[in-house]
Design an enzyme around this catalytic site. Structure first.
Site, PDB file in Angstrom:
ATOM      1  NE  ARG A   1      -1.065   2.431   3.005  1.00  0.00           N
ATOM      2  CZ  ARG A   1      -0.531   3.541   3.490  1.00  0.00           C
ATOM      3  NH1 ARG A   1      -0.481   4.657   2.773  1.00  0.00           N
ATOM      4  NH2 ARG A   1       0.005   3.562   4.709  1.00  0.00           N
ATOM      5  CG  ASP A   2       3.099   4.399   3.010  1.00  0.00           C
ATOM      6  OD1 ASP A   2       2.976   5.276   2.154  1.00  0.00           O
ATOM      7  OD2 ASP A   2       3.429   4.635   4.188  1.00  0.00           O
TER       8      ASP A   2
ATOM      9  CG  HIS B   1       3.813   4.764   9.178  1.00  0.00           C
ATOM     10  ND1 HIS B   1       3.114   3.778   8.525  1.00  0.00           N
ATOM     11  CD2 HIS B   1       4.159   5.652   8.211  1.00  0.00           C
ATOM     12  CE1 HIS B   1       3.037   4.050   7.233  1.00  0.00           C
ATOM     13  NE2 HIS B   1       3.660   5.188   7.020  1.00  0.00           N
TER      14      HIS B   1
ATOM     15  CG  HIS C   1       7.711   7.661   5.242  1.00  0.00           C
ATOM     16  ND1 HIS C   1       7.395   7.331   3.946  1.00  0.00           N
ATOM     17  CD2 HIS C   1       6.597   7.385   5.964  1.00  0.00           C
ATOM     18  CE1 HIS C   1       6.143   6.882   3.887  1.00  0.00           C
ATOM     19  NE2 HIS C   1       5.632   6.913   5.099  1.00  0.00           N
TER      20      HIS C   1
ATOM     21  CB  CYS D   1       2.761  10.363   1.229  1.00  0.00           C
ATOM     22  SG  CYS D   1       1.056  10.928   1.325  1.00  0.00           S
TER      23      CYS D   1
ATOM     24  CG  ASN E   1       6.766   3.397   4.244  1.00  0.00           C
ATOM     25  OD1 ASN E   1       6.393   3.584   3.099  1.00  0.00           O
ATOM     26  ND2 ASN E   1       6.006   3.640   5.294  1.00  0.00           N
TER      27      ASN E   1
HETATM   28  P1  HMG Z   1     -13.172  14.090  -2.358  1.00  0.00           P
HETATM   29  O1  HMG Z   1     -12.874  14.493  -3.758  1.00  0.00           O
HETATM   30  O2  HMG Z   1     -13.382  15.168  -1.353  1.00  0.00           O
HETATM   31  O3  HMG Z   1     -14.369  13.057  -2.233  1.00  0.00           O
HETATM   32  O4  HMG Z   1     -11.992  13.150  -1.865  1.00  0.00           O
HETATM   33  P2  HMG Z   1     -15.800  12.986  -2.842  1.00  0.00           P
HETATM   34  O5  HMG Z   1     -16.627  12.272  -1.831  1.00  0.00           O
HETATM   35  O6  HMG Z   1     -16.236  14.344  -3.327  1.00  0.00           O
HETATM   36  O7  HMG Z   1     -15.596  12.027  -4.110  1.00  0.00           O
HETATM   37  C1  HMG Z   1     -14.875  12.398  -5.250  1.00  0.00           C
HETATM   38  C2  HMG Z   1     -14.855  11.215  -6.225  1.00  0.00           C
HETATM   39  O8  HMG Z   1     -14.101  10.149  -5.639  1.00  0.00           O
HETATM   40  C3  HMG Z   1     -16.243  10.647  -6.510  1.00  0.00           C
HETATM   41  O9  HMG Z   1     -16.199  10.113  -7.824  1.00  0.00           O
HETATM   42  C4  HMG Z   1     -16.364   9.521  -5.530  1.00  0.00           C
HETATM   43  O10 HMG Z   1     -17.233   8.510  -5.948  1.00  0.00           O
HETATM   44  C5  HMG Z   1     -14.941   8.985  -5.499  1.00  0.00           C
HETATM   45  P3  HMG Z   1     -16.916  10.875  -9.053  1.00  0.00           P
HETATM   46  O11 HMG Z   1     -18.327  11.042  -8.619  1.00  0.00           O
HETATM   47  O12 HMG Z   1     -16.190  12.212  -9.165  1.00  0.00           O
HETATM   48  O13 HMG Z   1     -16.693   9.950 -10.190  1.00  0.00           O
HETATM   49  N1  HMG Z   1     -14.630   8.339  -4.221  1.00  0.00           N
HETATM   50  C6  HMG Z   1     -14.163   7.100  -4.098  1.00  0.00           C
HETATM   51  N2  HMG Z   1     -13.866   6.153  -4.992  1.00  0.00           N
HETATM   52  C7  HMG Z   1     -13.412   4.975  -4.525  1.00  0.00           C
HETATM   53  N3  HMG Z   1     -13.218   4.727  -3.214  1.00  0.00           N
HETATM   54  C8  HMG Z   1     -13.499   5.640  -2.289  1.00  0.00           C
HETATM   55  C9  HMG Z   1     -14.000   6.895  -2.724  1.00  0.00           C
HETATM   56  N4  HMG Z   1     -14.366   8.015  -2.074  1.00  0.00           N
HETATM   57  C10 HMG Z   1     -14.757   8.890  -2.997  1.00  0.00           C
HETATM   58  N5  HMG Z   1     -13.307   5.394  -0.994  1.00  0.00           N
HETATM   59  C11 HMG Z   1     -11.161  11.351  -0.552  1.00  0.00           C
HETATM   60  C12 HMG Z   1     -11.950  12.642  -0.552  1.00  0.00           C
HETATM   61  C13 HMG Z   1     -10.860  11.012   0.888  1.00  0.00           C
HETATM   62  C14 HMG Z   1     -11.979  10.254  -1.210  1.00  0.00           C
HETATM   63  C15 HMG Z   1      -9.853  11.596  -1.350  1.00  0.00           C
HETATM   64  O14 HMG Z   1      -9.223  12.715  -0.851  1.00  0.00           O
HETATM   65  C16 HMG Z   1      -8.903  10.436  -1.295  1.00  0.00           C
HETATM   66  O15 HMG Z   1      -9.179   9.356  -1.803  1.00  0.00           O
HETATM   67  N6  HMG Z   1      -7.720  10.629  -0.668  1.00  0.00           N
HETATM   68  C17 HMG Z   1      -6.762   9.571  -0.486  1.00  0.00           C
HETATM   69  C18 HMG Z   1      -5.387  10.134  -0.399  1.00  0.00           C
HETATM   70  C19 HMG Z   1      -4.421   9.018  -0.120  1.00  0.00           C
HETATM   71  O16 HMG Z   1      -4.701   7.862  -0.316  1.00  0.00           O
HETATM   72  N7  HMG Z   1      -3.217   9.399   0.355  1.00  0.00           N
HETATM   73  C20 HMG Z   1      -2.210   8.436   0.673  1.00  0.00           C
HETATM   74  C21 HMG Z   1      -2.531   7.643   1.899  1.00  0.00           C
HETATM   75  S1  HMG Z   1      -2.158   8.489   3.424  1.00  0.00           S
HETATM   76  C22 HMG Z   1      -0.476   8.191   3.659  1.00  0.00           C
HETATM   77  O17 HMG Z   1       0.183   7.675   2.793  1.00  0.00           O
HETATM   78  C23 HMG Z   1       0.124   8.464   5.004  1.00  0.00           C
HETATM   79  C24 HMG Z   1       0.311   7.198   5.843  1.00  0.00           C
HETATM   80  O18 HMG Z   1       1.149   6.262   5.176  1.00  0.00           O
HETATM   81  C25 HMG Z   1       0.935   7.543   7.192  1.00  0.00           C
HETATM   82  C26 HMG Z   1       2.181   8.423   7.083  1.00  0.00           C
HETATM   83  O19 HMG Z   1       3.120   8.078   6.365  1.00  0.00           O
HETATM   84  O20 HMG Z   1       2.153   9.453   7.757  1.00  0.00           O
HETATM   85  C27 HMG Z   1      -1.018   6.517   6.131  1.00  0.00           C
HETATM   86 MG    MG Z   2       3.378   6.385   5.181  1.00  0.00          MG
END
Ligand code: HMG
Ligand code: MG
Length: 303
Positions: free
Chosen positions: A15-16, A207, A209, A240, A249
């Site tokens: 994933r990450d 966690h 990096h 990210c 990571n």
């Molecule tokens: P948004 O644009 O505000 O959401 O995004 P929305 O509800 O308005 O939806 C927009 C579109 O996305 C729609 O599609 C939804 O259906 C679709 P459209 O109508 O335009 O065709 N949608 C989805 N599709 C599939 N699965 C879903 C989903 N939700 C909405 N669950 C949202 C808000 C949270 C969805 C968006 O910002 C997002 O997906 N963000 C994810 C970002 C991400 O994954 N970042 C990396 C992970 S975090 C990280 O890496 C840090 C970590 O490792 C820890 C660390 O290192 O610190 C965890």
């Molecule tokens: Mg991370």
């Protein structure tokens, strides 16, 4: 505090590790990676992310990955779920655990999940409720615990506040993410101490990096604080998409080597893990960021 006698590793490579890769990686390669990781003795693998494909295209095949996993006994296959839509989908596909992800930085929260920290907590509450009904445990992430790409320094008290909110909401474990890898050991210790005043230490994970090459040192520092759960990524894959400059990571191989050397049990076969690290680097035609992996079995995969 003495070191824990055993550390639980949370493998976040699929994933990450993969989420930020610009070139598409086939579902088959992801499935084989997860399979190989499970065979090394890792007990917990974050296999996919049920996020919007518009935001993170590399995770667009989350349903196919979660459905088609060759599930090994004793391995928990988990997924990230930012909202109820993601949760429902993850449950349908058989995710055994899920994770919500918040941040200690307002700016990062906006960039990463398009809402404020307070709004994200409101969004997570029904996820916790629904997961509880489905008998699925929820892990909580706090990002930017040792620095933010947009806001810079982050106060340990702020990290503690968000961690406490996730804990009170029902997250069984809070993973503290140094998203951009800017942390150093004393800061890491102070941050963990601040959080541990609000959330039991046994429910905290590190966690980290490795952007600045500090991840192992920081881990050693928080192991001294009593941390006993570590997130890592095979071959140091990772980054990210919403944290500019964030590199991989900490490499799982390097963590296992460190823990083996400290006499801390992990249940992981280091050689099998290093072989898996080399294999995925060959598949992706990218360098292996695990120093231990390269030292043990050569730098195949280097391009
Ligand atoms: P948004 O644009 O505000 O959401 O995004 P929305 O509800 O308005 O939806 C927009 C579109 O996305 C729609 O599609 C939804 O259906 C679709 P459209 O109508 O335009 O065709 N949608 C989805 N599709 C599939 N699965 C879903 C989903 N939700 C909405 N669950 C949202 C808000 C949270 C969805 C968006 O910002 C997002 O997906 N963000 C994810 C970002 C991400 O994954 N970042 C990396 C992970 S975090 C990280 O890496 C840090 C970590 O490792 C820890 C660390 O290192 O610190 C965890
Ligand atoms: Mg991370």
């Amino acid at each position: 505090m003495p070191f824990a006698s055993a550390v639980r590793l949370v493998e976040v490579g699929p994933r990450d590790g993969l989420q930020n890769e610009p070139e598409p990686i086939s579902t088959q390669t992801k499935l084989e990676l997860i399979d190989r990781l499970g065979a090394t003795g890792l007990g917990y693998i974050e296999a996919a992310s049920f996020v919007s494909p518009k935001w993170v295209p590399q995770m667009a095949d989350h349903r196919e990955v979660m459905w088609n996993l060759a599930r090994l006994d004793g391995v928990t296959y988990a997924a990230l779920t930012p909202n109820l839509k993601g949760l429902e989908s993850a449950l349908e596909c058989g995710a055994q655990e899920v994770a919500v992800f918040g941040a200690a930085s307002e700016a990062f929260s906006q960039k990463n999940i398009n809402c404020s920290v307070a709004e994200s907590l409101e969004r997570f509450a029904p996820i916790l409720e629904r997961a509880w009904q489905a008998n699925v445990r929820v892990r909580g992430y706090v990002s930017c615990v040792l620095g933010c790409p947009y806001e810079g320094e982050i106060a340990p008290a702020r990290v503690a506040e968000v961690a406490k909110a996730l804990h009170e909401m029902g997250c069984y474990e809070i993973s503290l993410g140094d998203t951009i890898g800017t942390g150093t050991p004393l800061k890491a210790k102070r941050m963990v101490e601040a959080v541990a005043r609000e959330v039991p230490l046994a429910q905290l994970a590190a966690h980290f990096h490795d952007t600045y090459g500090q991840a192992l040192t920081n881990l050693y520092a928080v192991l001294e604080e009593g941390i006993a759960v570590i997130d890592s990524s095979v071959a140091g894959l990772g980054g990210c998409p919403y944290a500019k400059g964030a590199s991989g990571n900490v490499a799982s191989e390097d963590v296992v080597y460190l823990l083996d050397g400290l006499g801390i049990e992990t249940g992981v076969d280091l050689e099998a893990l290093a072989t898996t690290g080399r294999w995925i680097c060959e598949q992706m035609r990218r360098p292996n960021r695990s120093r231990v992996g390269v030292a043990l079995i050569g730098a195949a995969g280097e391009v």
